[in-house]
Enzyme design. Sequence first.
Site, PDB file in Angstrom:
ATOM      1  N   TYR A   1      17.348  82.820  43.836  1.00  0.00           N
ATOM      2  CA  TYR A   1      17.875  84.097  44.324  1.00  0.00           C
ATOM      3  C   TYR A   1      19.359  84.158  44.019  1.00  0.00           C
ATOM      4  O   TYR A   1      20.109  83.243  44.341  1.00  0.00           O
ATOM      5  CB  TYR A   1      17.649  84.175  45.842  1.00  0.00           C
ATOM      6  CG  TYR A   1      18.173  85.419  46.537  1.00  0.00           C
ATOM      7  CD1 TYR A   1      17.307  86.429  46.938  1.00  0.00           C
ATOM      8  CD2 TYR A   1      19.522  85.558  46.827  1.00  0.00           C
ATOM      9  CE1 TYR A   1      17.767  87.548  47.602  1.00  0.00           C
ATOM     10  CE2 TYR A   1      19.997  86.685  47.487  1.00  0.00           C
ATOM     11  CZ  TYR A   1      19.120  87.676  47.873  1.00  0.00           C
ATOM     12  OH  TYR A   1      19.577  88.788  48.530  1.00  0.00           O
TER      13      TYR A   1
ATOM     14  N   HIS B   1      25.725  88.866  59.305  1.00  0.00           N
ATOM     15  CA  HIS B   1      25.311  89.516  58.065  1.00  0.00           C
ATOM     16  C   HIS B   1      24.482  90.784  58.248  1.00  0.00           C
ATOM     17  O   HIS B   1      24.331  91.561  57.303  1.00  0.00           O
ATOM     18  CB  HIS B   1      24.493  88.512  57.237  1.00  0.00           C
ATOM     19  CG  HIS B   1      24.678  88.654  55.756  1.00  0.00           C
ATOM     20  ND1 HIS B   1      24.895  89.863  55.128  1.00  0.00           N
ATOM     21  CD2 HIS B   1      24.691  87.736  54.766  1.00  0.00           C
ATOM     22  CE1 HIS B   1      25.010  89.667  53.827  1.00  0.00           C
ATOM     23  NE2 HIS B   1      24.904  88.389  53.588  1.00  0.00           N
TER      24      HIS B   1
END
Length: 614
Positions: A438, A325
């Site tokens: 989130y 990522h």
Amino acid sequence: MLRTSAVATRRCFSTRPDGDYQFLHRSKIPMLHFQKSLPRLPIPELQNTCRKYLAALSPLLTAEAHARTAGIVKDFEGGIGRDLQERLKVRDSVNQHTSYISDPWFEMYITDRAPLPVNYTPLLGMKYPSTPPPTLPVQTANILITTARFLRALRAEYLTPEIFHMNAKTADSAFYQKIVQMVPQRFATYTSYAFKSFPLDMSQYQGLFSATRIPRQGKDRIFRAPKDPRHVVVLRKGNIYRLDVLDRDGNIEVPESLSEKNRRGMEIVDSGIICLCLDDLSYGDLDVAARTRDHLYANGPNRWFDKSISVVVSSDARTTVQFEHSWGDGVAVLRYFNEVFKEISERPFITEGTVAQAPGDEAVEKLSFDLDDKMKTGIDEAKKRHKAVEDSLDINYMQSELVGKKLCKSAKISPDSMAQFAIQLAYAYLTGGTTATYESCSTAAFRCGRTETVRPATEATKKLCQVLLNKGPNDAATAEEVAMLRECSNRHNQLTKEAAMGQGFDRHLFALKDIAKSQGMALPDLYNDPAYALINHNVLSTSTLSTPAIEVGGFGPVVPDGYGIGYVIDAQRLGSIVTTYRAKRNGKEFVEALEKAAKEIRKILDVASKEGTK
């Protein structure tokens, strides 16, 4: 099987004379035509960030704690925050080529010492491209061909620009394409806006292939091959192979320790276009939890988690894209994923009837390494640590046909806000409360944008959760609850819009903190306040995976006592894959609570949809 795939890849050219085989696209609009004119990611106004930060904290804190934090925020806004804001603007002004968040966000990733598996390697599991499903050799050969075609189009800058079209017909409009081609690059984005077509940043696409995250003490680095490699790396039963997919001229193939050995072997692995992991595993009709587990973090000896892109293919040809990522976010990876699925579904180059012929021996090479006792011990220890992580994680799955996009739209409720409220309600069923949540939102509409955080836990969701907690299972939905759910939806839509336009608060506060740290300043009280730690301890980490090509998808929890929640909403269903650490959270109880939440929300949506027809 490895040679069979190589054979099939080479053989395809004589079977597909139509079209340009070497490139996936030959876009009329140059790939980077819009890049120079993309607007820069705006630095939000300090007072707006402070206001939004306090609003996001409101459902998480007691009135007393919120008042105390409000005083700290007021001092920050009127004092040191102003100085940090000006310093951030100065840094941004001398880095016009990028965004204010890009470099510090990248640094955050590569300095984090958490293991990449689970923490930084999400997955996208592909549906079968055909019925009946392809065999493993056919599937892998088609994936390699499409990957090579995508890569060549990317290297030649022939790839179609990434554009979000409000009107899908504009994408194929010759008039639109002609106009934006004629306009100078510095005006191209704004001309596209006139057609309600919004170009997206493509700076991350260069990180898709031939890259590897290299571990270092304290701070990792991203290796990018200095030349254009011709090979992919194949893992099979823990063995590593080099497989050429391009010839010496860079065209797709036509039919037919620190020792020097270790250095060369690692160079081959690090520079490989992708990592292809072939597993001796199958999943029957579909074992969602098992497939997610195996492709997210298990089977470590047959993975190279540091590679920018890995494609995992099981023995029953189920295919998953896994990515590291730090170098980029989901936009570029999802584009690659969707392009591969589209081509192998609609126009595969290899079929079961493709005639094979022997490849040259130079096209495939099994790598070997010199391993001394210290290296062997280190490998054994790494396996043990990875196995401990495997054993600590749990994966659970739910799918409800009670709620979906069709019903939400008839009720005038945003499908994504409905799914996010279901997550809030499920957590409330289990704990009675609200927690830091989130949701990732792309800021790719801006040059070198990355992501911003949507905060789905609001005062509106908290109030409706408390109302529903006090209801009996047979109680009917009310008009008041419909109004409250619509308020949740409206608020969530506004937060999402603000985040996509670079007007959230999370990245701004993060960048201001980075300015203080990088310039040797004392950390302001705002960042030492327990409220800041609370809102950044994201117990509910969520992301939507809604694309027709995805069958499964997921990621790990971001905190030890958290939930990693990947969800999909289609016309008739809500599905979710939930990851947890067994010692801290019960994932099975959460998905059961999520199913219960879907039932309660269905009652409200039914009432809301009836109102809409009056």
